[in-house]
Design a protein around this motif. Structure first.
Motif, mmCIF file in Angstrom:
data_model
loop_
_atom_site.group_PDB
_atom_site.id
_atom_site.type_symbol
_atom_site.label_atom_id
_atom_site.label_comp_id
_atom_site.label_asym_id
_atom_site.label_seq_id
_atom_site.Cartn_x
_atom_site.Cartn_y
_atom_site.Cartn_z
ATOM 1 N N ASN A 49 0.798 -1.228 0.000
ATOM 2 C CA ASN A 49 0.000 0.000 0.000
ATOM 3 C C ASN A 49 0.831 1.280 0.000
ATOM 4 O O ASN A 49 0.295 2.377 0.103
ATOM 5 C CB ASN A 49 -0.987 0.018 1.175
ATOM 6 N N ARG A 50 2.162 1.127 -0.138
ATOM 7 C CA ARG A 50 3.030 2.307 -0.231
ATOM 8 C C ARG A 50 4.221 1.951 -1.108
ATOM 9 O O ARG A 50 4.794 0.879 -0.967
ATOM 10 C CB ARG A 50 3.509 2.743 1.162
ATOM 11 N N LEU A 51 4.576 2.848 -2.016
ATOM 12 C CA LEU A 51 5.728 2.659 -2.883
ATOM 13 C C LEU A 51 6.781 3.716 -2.585
ATOM 14 O O LEU A 51 6.455 4.876 -2.321
ATOM 15 C CB LEU A 51 5.337 2.767 -4.359
ATOM 16 N N SER A 52 8.046 3.314 -2.635
ATOM 17 C CA SER A 52 9.154 4.255 -2.555
ATOM 18 C C SER A 52 9.948 4.102 -3.849
ATOM 19 O O SER A 52 10.596 3.069 -4.066
ATOM 20 C CB SER A 52 10.035 3.968 -1.342
ATOM 21 N N ILE A 53 9.868 5.104 -4.714
ATOM 22 C CA ILE A 53 10.413 5.001 -6.068
ATOM 23 C C ILE A 53 11.752 5.730 -6.136
ATOM 24 O O ILE A 53 11.855 6.914 -5.837
ATOM 25 C CB ILE A 53 9.426 5.582 -7.096
ATOM 26 N N GLY A 54 12.788 4.993 -6.543
ATOM 27 C CA GLY A 54 14.146 5.534 -6.574
ATOM 28 C C GLY A 54 14.418 6.364 -7.803
ATOM 29 O O GLY A 54 15.110 5.922 -8.724
ATOM 30 N N VAL A 55 13.887 7.578 -7.819
ATOM 31 C CA VAL A 55 14.060 8.483 -8.963
ATOM 32 C C VAL A 55 15.489 9.039 -8.993
ATOM 33 O O VAL A 55 16.152 9.040 -10.015
ATOM 34 C CB VAL A 55 13.028 9.628 -8.901
ATOM 35 N N GLN A 56 15.966 9.564 -7.876
ATOM 36 C CA GLN A 56 17.310 10.139 -7.666
ATOM 37 C C GLN A 56 17.541 11.429 -8.416
ATOM 38 O O GLN A 56 18.075 12.388 -7.873
ATOM 39 C CB GLN A 56 18.421 9.136 -8.000
ATOM 40 N N SER A 57 17.153 11.513 -9.674
ATOM 41 C CA SER A 57 17.341 12.729 -10.465
ATOM 42 C C SER A 57 16.370 12.711 -11.636
ATOM 43 O O SER A 57 15.915 11.642 -12.058
ATOM 44 C CB SER A 57 18.781 12.811 -10.995
ATOM 45 N N LEU A 58 16.044 13.900 -12.125
ATOM 46 C CA LEU A 58 15.224 14.013 -13.336
ATOM 47 C C LEU A 58 16.017 14.683 -14.460
ATOM 48 O O LEU A 58 15.451 15.326 -15.340
ATOM 49 C CB LEU A 58 13.925 14.774 -13.039
ATOM 50 N N ASP A 59 17.321 14.525 -14.397
ATOM 51 C CA ASP A 59 18.226 15.042 -15.423
ATOM 52 C C ASP A 59 18.929 13.840 -16.044
ATOM 53 O O ASP A 59 19.653 13.111 -15.365
ATOM 54 C CB ASP A 59 19.229 16.002 -14.772
ATOM 55 N N ASP A 60 18.714 13.608 -17.322
ATOM 56 C CA ASP A 60 19.257 12.410 -17.966
ATOM 57 C C ASP A 60 20.779 12.326 -17.872
ATOM 58 O O ASP A 60 21.341 11.240 -17.690
ATOM 59 C CB ASP A 60 18.825 12.351 -19.433
ATOM 60 N N ALA A 61 21.455 13.469 -18.006
ATOM 61 C CA ALA A 61 22.912 13.456 -17.933
ATOM 62 C C ALA A 61 23.387 13.050 -16.547
ATOM 63 O O ALA A 61 24.347 12.275 -16.401
ATOM 64 C CB ALA A 61 23.472 14.834 -18.303
ATOM 65 N N LEU A 62 22.717 13.545 -15.517
ATOM 66 C CA LEU A 62 23.088 13.199 -14.150
ATOM 67 C C LEU A 62 22.758 11.744 -13.840
ATOM 68 O O LEU A 62 23.495 11.062 -13.126
ATOM 69 C CB LEU A 62 22.400 14.129 -13.158
ATOM 70 N N LEU A 63 21.649 11.239 -14.364
ATOM 71 C CA LEU A 63 21.303 9.835 -14.163
ATOM 72 C C LEU A 63 22.377 8.919 -14.745
ATOM 73 O O LEU A 63 22.719 7.892 -14.151
ATOM 74 C CB LEU A 63 19.937 9.533 -14.786
ATOM 75 N N LYS A 64 22.923 9.293 -15.896
ATOM 76 C CA LYS A 64 24.003 8.495 -16.486
ATOM 77 C C LYS A 64 25.238 8.520 -15.590
ATOM 78 O O LYS A 64 25.906 7.502 -15.393
ATOM 79 C CB LYS A 64 24.338 9.023 -17.876
ATOM 80 N N LYS A 65 25.558 9.699 -15.036
ATOM 81 C CA LYS A 65 26.719 9.800 -14.150
ATOM 82 C C LYS A 65 26.534 8.956 -12.892
ATOM 83 O O LYS A 65 27.493 8.453 -12.318
ATOM 84 C CB LYS A 65 26.964 11.264 -13.765
ATOM 85 N N LEU A 66 25.280 8.806 -12.457
ATOM 86 C CA LEU A 66 24.973 7.995 -11.273
ATOM 87 C C LEU A 66 24.906 6.505 -11.589
ATOM 88 O O LEU A 66 24.739 5.682 -10.680
ATOM 89 C CB LEU A 66 23.646 8.440 -10.652
ATOM 90 N N GLY A 67 24.977 6.151 -12.855
ATOM 91 C CA GLY A 67 24.916 4.743 -13.240
ATOM 92 C C GLY A 67 23.525 4.155 -13.171
ATOM 93 O O GLY A 67 23.367 2.925 -13.122
ATOM 94 N N ARG A 68 22.505 5.016 -13.196
ATOM 95 C CA ARG A 68 21.134 4.511 -13.116
ATOM 96 C C ARG A 68 20.718 3.882 -14.444
ATOM 97 O O ARG A 68 21.198 4.280 -15.521
ATOM 98 C CB ARG A 68 20.155 5.637 -12.750
ATOM 99 N N VAL A 69 19.811 2.904 -14.372
ATOM 100 C CA VAL A 69 19.396 2.198 -15.585
ATOM 101 C C VAL A 69 18.136 2.805 -16.202
ATOM 102 O O VAL A 69 17.694 2.346 -17.252
ATOM 103 C CB VAL A 69 19.162 0.693 -15.301
ATOM 104 N N HIS A 70 17.567 3.826 -15.558
ATOM 105 C CA HIS A 70 16.374 4.476 -16.103
ATOM 106 C C HIS A 70 16.715 5.897 -16.545
ATOM 107 O O HIS A 70 17.770 6.434 -16.198
ATOM 108 C CB HIS A 70 15.257 4.515 -15.054
ATOM 109 N N ASP A 71 15.808 6.492 -17.301
ATOM 110 C CA ASP A 71 15.969 7.892 -17.677
ATOM 111 C C ASP A 71 14.834 8.719 -17.075
ATOM 112 O O ASP A 71 13.973 8.190 -16.367
ATOM 113 C CB ASP A 71 16.034 8.063 -19.203
#
Length: 349
Positions: free
Chosen positions: A126-148
Motif C-alpha cells: 500500500n506504499r511505494l518508494s520510487i528511486g528516482v534520484q534525479s530528473l536530469d538524464d545526464a546526471l542519471l548516467k553519471k549515477l549509473g542509473r538504468v532508467h531515464d
C-alpha cells in the motif's frame, strides 16, 4: 536487567538483494541480478528462505502484531507479482498484522517493474518508494542509473493510476556537476508529480563503492549548503513538512516504518544482510542480530539454521547513545517518557 515494562511497536524489514546493475555510489547489500551465464535470480528459492528465516524469528515476537513492513534492497520490484503475493500471504499466515499495517515496497522506475504495480497493490502493498534520484538524464548516467527521466515520470504516473495514494520519491542533490538552478528545476518537477512524501538527501561517497575508488567531481561545500537550503525552501513552499534529517511529507504522509526505526522501535529483519532489533522484557535486555550478507550463503544457511552472522545484546552503557542517535534525527524530538520505555533506563541518573 533493564526495566522493560512496555513493548515498542513492531515492524518487519525484508531484504531483496538483487539489482539490474550495481550503482557506483551504492554501499547497500546488493548484487547483480544475473551472473555471467545470464541466470536469473532464484526467486522461488529465495522466497522459501525468507519464510524459513521468519519462522525461526517467531519465538522472539509471540503474540505481537506488526504495524509496518518494508521491502527494501537491492531492487525488490524485480520480484514478480505472483512472488510478492506469495510472500505477503505467507507472512500473514505466520504473523498478525495491524488493521492499518503500512506495507512499503522500494521500486525502480524501469518500465518492466512499473508494469507490476497493479499486481503488487493486489498483493497488499500500500506504499511505494520510487528511486528516482534525479530528473536530469545526464546526471542519471553519471549515477549509473538504468532508467531515464521519462521512465521515472512514467513510473510515478503508473503507480498513481494503479491506485497508490502513498508514494515516496527518493531524490538526491549534490550530484557531479549539478548546479543550483538545475537542482531547483529537478525538485520542482518532482514535486509537480503530486506524491505525498519526498526523501531529499545529499550524495555521499561511501567506502567500498566505485565512486570511492574513482571519485567524481562534486560541488564544493558552499554549493552543497546552498543546495540544501534551497531544497528545504522549495519543499516548504509546496507544503511538505520536514520531520527528519532527509524526510519531507505532506500532513499525514510520514513513513510509519522509518518513524519506528527513529523512535527506537522493534523490528525483525529477514533476508540476506538484514538487521533486526528486538526487546526481550522477560530477559531484561534488547538484542540486535544480522543475517549473512551473500544471497547464496544466506539461502544455504537458512536451511541449516546457520544464517545469522551476528547476534548481541546492546550493552546497557550504549543504550542511551543508540536511542539518541536515532530519535534526534526527528525534528519533533521525543517525549521523555519514550526514552525509559524504549531503553528500560531512567532518563536521569
Amino acid at each position: 536487567m533493564l526495566d522493560l515494562k512496555t513493548l515498542p511497536p513492531l515492524s518487519l524489514y525484508i531484504h531483496i538483494p538483487w539489482c539490474i546493475r550495481k550503482c557506483p555510489y551504492c554501499d547497500f547489500n546488493s548484487h547483480q541480478a544475473t551472473d555471467d551465464t545470464g541466470e536469473a535470480i532464484p526467486e522461488a528459492e529465495y522466497l522459501d528462505a525468507l519464510i524459513r528465516d521468519l519462522e525461526q524469528e517467531l519465538p522472539l515476537v509471540w503474540q505481537r502484531s506488526v504495524q509496518s513492513i518494508f521491502i527494501g534492497g537491492g531492487t525488490p520490484s524485480l520480484i514478480s507479482g505472483e512472488g510478492m503475493a506469495r510472500l505477503l500471504s505467507d507472512i500473514r499466515a505466520r504473523l498478525p498484522l495491524t488493521g492499518e499495517c503500512e506495507i512499503t515496497l522500494e521500486a525502480n522506475p524501469g518500465a518492466s517493474e512499473a508494469g507490476r504495480f497493479a499486481d503488487y497493490r493486489a498483493a497488499g502493498v500500500n506504499r511505494l518508494s520510487i528511486g528516482v534520484q534525479s530528473l536530469d538524464d545526464a546526471l542519471l548516467k553519471k549515477l549509473g542509473r538504468v532508467h531515464d527521466r521519462q521512465e521515472a515520470i512514467n513510473a510515478v504516473q503508473a503507480a498513481q493510476k494503479t491506485g497508490f495514494e502513498r508514494i515516496n520519491l527518493d531524490m538526491m542533490f549534490g550530484l557531479p556537476g549539478q548546479t543550483e538552478s538545475g537542482a531547483a528545476a529537478e525538485l520542482r518537477e518532482a514535486l509537480s508529480l503530486g506524491t505525498e512524501h519526498i526523501s531529499y538527501y545529499q550524495l555521499t561517497i561511501e567506502p567500498n563503492t566505485a565512486f570511492h575508488h574513482a571519485p567524481p567531481p562534486l560541488p564544493d561545500d558552499e554549493v552543497l549548503w546552498n543546495l540544501h537550503q534551497q531544497g528545504q525552501s522549495i519543499l516548504a513552499e509546496h507544503g511538505y513538512e520536514q520531520y527528519e534529517v532527509s524526510a519531507y511529507a505532506k500532513p499525514g504522509g510520514r513513513c510509519r516504518h522509518n518513524l519506528n526505526y527513529w523512535q527506537f522501535g522493534d523490528y525483525l529483519g529477514i533476508g540476506a544482510g538484514a538487521h533486526g532489533k528486538i526487546t526481550l522484557p522477560a530477559e531484561g535486555r534488547i538484542e540486535r542480530r544480522a543475517k549473512k550478507r551473500h544471497p547464496r550463503e544466506y539461502m544455504e544457511g537458512v536451511r541449516s539454521g546457520e544464517h545469522i552472522s551476528e547476534r548481541h545484546t546492546i550493552p546497557r552503557e550504549e543504550l542511551g547513545f543508540e536511542f539518541m542517535l536515532n530519535a534526534l534525527r526527528l525534528t519533533d524530538g521525543f517525549e521523555t517518557a519514550m526514552f525509559s520505555e524504549r531503553t528500560g533506563l531512567p532518563i536521569t541518573v
